[in-house]
Scaffold this motif. Structure first.
Motif, short mmCIF file in Angstrom:
data_model
loop_
_atom_site.label_atom_id
_atom_site.label_comp_id
_atom_site.label_asym_id
_atom_site.label_seq_id
_atom_site.Cartn_x
_atom_site.Cartn_y
_atom_site.Cartn_z
N ILE A 141 0.84 -1.20 0.00
CA ILE A 141 0.00 0.00 0.00
C ILE A 141 0.87 1.25 0.00
O ILE A 141 0.60 2.22 -0.73
CB ILE A 141 -0.94 -0.01 1.22
N LEU A 142 1.94 1.25 0.79
CA LEU A 142 2.83 2.40 0.84
C LEU A 142 3.49 2.66 -0.51
O LEU A 142 3.62 3.81 -0.95
CB LEU A 142 3.91 2.20 1.91
N ARG A 143 3.89 1.59 -1.19
CA ARG A 143 4.49 1.77 -2.52
C ARG A 143 3.48 2.37 -3.50
O ARG A 143 3.82 3.23 -4.32
CB ARG A 143 5.02 0.42 -3.03
N GLU A 144 2.23 1.92 -3.40
CA GLU A 144 1.19 2.47 -4.27
C GLU A 144 0.95 3.95 -3.95
O GLU A 144 0.74 4.76 -4.85
CB GLU A 144 -0.10 1.66 -4.10
N ARG A 145 0.97 4.29 -2.66
CA ARG A 145 0.80 5.70 -2.27
C ARG A 145 1.93 6.56 -2.82
O ARG A 145 1.69 7.65 -3.36
CB ARG A 145 0.78 5.82 -0.74
N LYS A 146 3.15 6.09 -2.67
CA LYS A 146 4.31 6.87 -3.14
C LYS A 146 4.24 7.05 -4.66
O LYS A 146 4.48 8.16 -5.16
CB LYS A 146 5.61 6.15 -2.74
N ALA A 147 3.92 5.99 -5.37
CA ALA A 147 3.84 6.08 -6.83
C ALA A 147 2.74 7.07 -7.25
O ALA A 147 2.92 7.86 -8.18
CB ALA A 147 3.57 4.70 -7.43
N MET A 148 1.62 7.03 -6.55
CA MET A 148 0.52 7.93 -6.89
C MET A 148 0.89 9.38 -6.58
O MET A 148 0.58 10.29 -7.35
CB MET A 148 -0.75 7.53 -6.13
N TYR A 149 1.56 9.59 -5.44
CA TYR A 149 1.99 10.95 -5.11
C TYR A 149 2.93 11.50 -6.18
O TYR A 149 2.78 12.65 -6.62
CB TYR A 149 2.68 10.97 -3.74
N ARG A 150 3.87 10.70 -6.61
CA ARG A 150 4.82 11.16 -7.61
C ARG A 150 4.16 11.39 -8.97
O ARG A 150 4.61 12.23 -9.74
CB ARG A 150 5.97 10.16 -7.73
N ARG A 151 3.10 10.67 -9.22
CA ARG A 151 2.38 10.84 -10.48
C ARG A 151 1.48 12.08 -10.45
O ARG A 151 1.44 12.85 -11.40
CB ARG A 151 1.55 9.59 -10.77
N ARG A 152 0.78 12.29 -9.33
CA ARG A 152 -0.20 13.37 -9.24
C ARG A 152 0.42 14.69 -8.76
O ARG A 152 -0.02 15.76 -9.13
CB ARG A 152 -1.33 12.98 -8.29
N ARG A 153 1.40 14.61 -7.86
CA ARG A 153 2.06 15.79 -7.30
C ARG A 153 1.08 16.79 -6.68
O ARG A 153 1.07 17.97 -7.05
CB ARG A 153 2.92 16.48 -8.36
N PRO A 154 0.26 16.37 -5.72
CA PRO A 154 -0.56 17.36 -5.01
C PRO A 154 0.34 18.26 -4.16
O PRO A 154 1.48 17.89 -3.83
CB PRO A 154 -1.46 16.49 -4.12
N ASN A 155 -0.15 19.42 -3.81
CA ASN A 155 0.60 20.30 -2.92
C ASN A 155 0.68 19.68 -1.53
O ASN A 155 -0.28 19.07 -1.06
CB ASN A 155 -0.07 21.67 -2.83
N ILE A 156 1.83 19.84 -0.88
CA ILE A 156 2.00 19.24 0.44
C ILE A 156 2.73 20.21 1.37
O ILE A 156 3.72 20.84 0.98
CB ILE A 156 2.76 17.89 0.34
N VAL A 157 2.18 20.37 2.56
CA VAL A 157 2.82 21.11 3.64
C VAL A 157 3.19 20.09 4.70
O VAL A 157 2.34 19.34 5.18
CB VAL A 157 1.87 22.17 4.25
N ASN A 158 4.47 20.04 5.07
CA ASN A 158 4.96 19.03 6.00
C ASN A 158 5.64 19.72 7.19
O ASN A 158 6.62 20.44 7.03
CB ASN A 158 5.96 18.12 5.29
N LEU A 159 5.07 19.52 8.38
CA LEU A 159 5.68 20.03 9.61
C LEU A 159 6.42 18.90 10.30
O LEU A 159 5.88 17.82 10.51
CB LEU A 159 4.60 20.59 10.54
N MET A 160 7.69 19.16 10.64
CA MET A 160 8.53 18.16 11.28
C MET A 160 9.07 18.71 12.60
O MET A 160 9.20 19.92 12.77
CB MET A 160 9.69 17.77 10.35
N SER A 161 9.40 17.81 13.51
CA SER A 161 9.90 18.18 14.83
C SER A 161 11.42 18.05 14.88
O SER A 161 11.97 16.98 14.60
CB SER A 161 9.27 17.29 15.90
N ALA A 162 12.10 19.13 15.26
CA ALA A 162 13.56 19.08 15.40
C ALA A 162 13.97 18.09 16.48
O ALA A 162 14.98 17.38 16.34
CB ALA A 162 14.10 20.47 15.72
N MET A 163 13.20 18.02 17.55
CA MET A 163 13.56 17.11 18.65
C MET A 163 13.43 15.65 18.21
O MET A 163 14.22 14.79 18.62
CB MET A 163 12.69 17.39 19.87
N GLU A 164 12.44 15.35 17.38
CA GLU A 164 12.32 13.98 16.87
C GLU A 164 13.44 13.67 15.88
O GLU A 164 13.90 12.53 15.79
CB GLU A 164 10.95 13.77 16.24
N ILE A 165 13.86 14.66 15.13
CA ILE A 165 15.01 14.46 14.24
C ILE A 165 16.25 14.14 15.06
O ILE A 165 17.04 13.25 14.70
CB ILE A 165 15.24 15.70 13.36
#
Length: 319
Positions: A141-165
């Motif tokens: 399922i994850l591979r299908e999601r990644k392939a679809m994202y790369r094909r469609r390229r919807p806009n994405i906002v990604n918030l990440m935590s420095a402490m988790e990094i």
């Protein structure tokens, strides 16, 4: 209310995949053909009695199956399939993730993920055989999601935590503690490579990608907001990939309730306002890489927060 039968079919498929039962087994228990079951999953109208029997067999409530109120999801397989389905028509995604956002992750991360998830299923895990059997389904399922994202390229906002990094760099891409030293060293190198990948994305973001690094507290449970042509959808989930993964325990929730949407949009707005972006965020990430996972002190973070105040604030472009 008007039901969307195609979405009932989507939910039916997702819950079937998460049930551990095959289509043949479900069809046999219901006394219908496998073809009929697949037609239901494609949105063909089913009798309410059939839906009730399906819901009972799959261990899901009728309201969740019909999309009435909050949809509760106790299976990671079902959860990731529902994400794939929602992303098929989503134009904008807002993601609050741990150290890694899968859709933006590198191919090397994906190549190691199945091994990481497998080692997370230790010998004392209840229903271990079922948990191990779920992992290939999740990966597909994850591979299908990644392939679809790369094909469609919807806009994405990604918030990440420095402490988790920080923690990710310190522990590495591991599924459990107690791994051999050579494996831990290899996984720390993989974690460094992945964070380097995100530093590069911050410096040269692809079109439609916005990444913010928050230097203080983020919610422990991740959530995602999806904007489709005709509505918004909020997903809250305990399931996570990457460092300290969890694809076994928890209950995800999906809703389009106005209050839930507005509260979480306000939370994203607030976190985005104090997040580092662009070169300032890349500088912090590269500082974390140079520090090799050792925690930064408050003075270090304060310095980077000052940089954030000098940069753009406001809302992410797609809000």
């Amino acid at each position: 209310m008007a039901f969307r039968y195609d979405e009932i079919g989507n939910r039916l498929k997702a819950y079937r995949l998460g049930s551990g039962l095959s289509a043949d087994e479900i069809a046999h228990k219901l006394g219908i053909s496998r073809t009929a079951l697949y037609r239901f999953e494609k949105g063909e109208l089913a009798k309410i009695e059939t839906l009730e029997r399906l819901a009972d067999l799959l261990g899901v409530s009728i309201p969740s199956l019909l999309g009435v109120g909050i949809e509760y999801i106790p299976s990671a397989v079902t959860y990731f399939e529902r994400m794939r389905q929602i992303e098929e028509t989503a134009e904008h995604l807002m993601v609050l993730s741990g150290p890694i956002s899968f859709l933006l992750a590198s191919d090397n991360f994906e190549a190691t993920l199945e091994e990481v998830l497998t080692e997370n299923v230790t010998k004392n895990v209840v229903n271990r055989e079922r948990a191990l059997a779920d992992i290939p389904k999740i990966m597909q399922i994850l591979r299908e999601r990644k392939a679809m994202y790369r094909r469609r390229r919807p806009n994405i906002v990604n918030l990440m935590s420095a402490m988790e990094i920080e923690r990710f760099l310190h522990h590495g891409l591991i599924g459990r503690s107690g791994l051999p030293e050579d494996v831990v060293a290899q996984r720390k190198a993989l974690a460094r490579a992945e964070i380097e990948h995100f530093a590069n994305l911050l410096e040269e973001p692809p079109i439609g990608v916005q990444i913010g690094i928050v230097t203080d507290t983020l919610p422990h449970s991740g959530f995602q907001l999806f904007r489709q042509p005709d509505r918004k959808i909020l997903v809250l989930s305990p399931f996570r990939l990457g460092g300290e993964p969890n694809v076994r325990v928890g209950v995800a929730m999906i809703t389009s309730a106005p209050d839930a949407l507005s509260f979480h949009e306000a939370a994203i707005d607030e976190m985005w306002g104090r997040a580092l972006k662009g070169q300032a965020a890349a500088n912090l990430v590269r500082h974390l890489l140079a520090n090799k996972g050792r925690p930064l002190d408050e003075e270090d973070y304060a310095e980077f927060r000052q940089q954030a105040k000098k940069g753009p604030r406001g809302k992410p472009a797609l809000m």
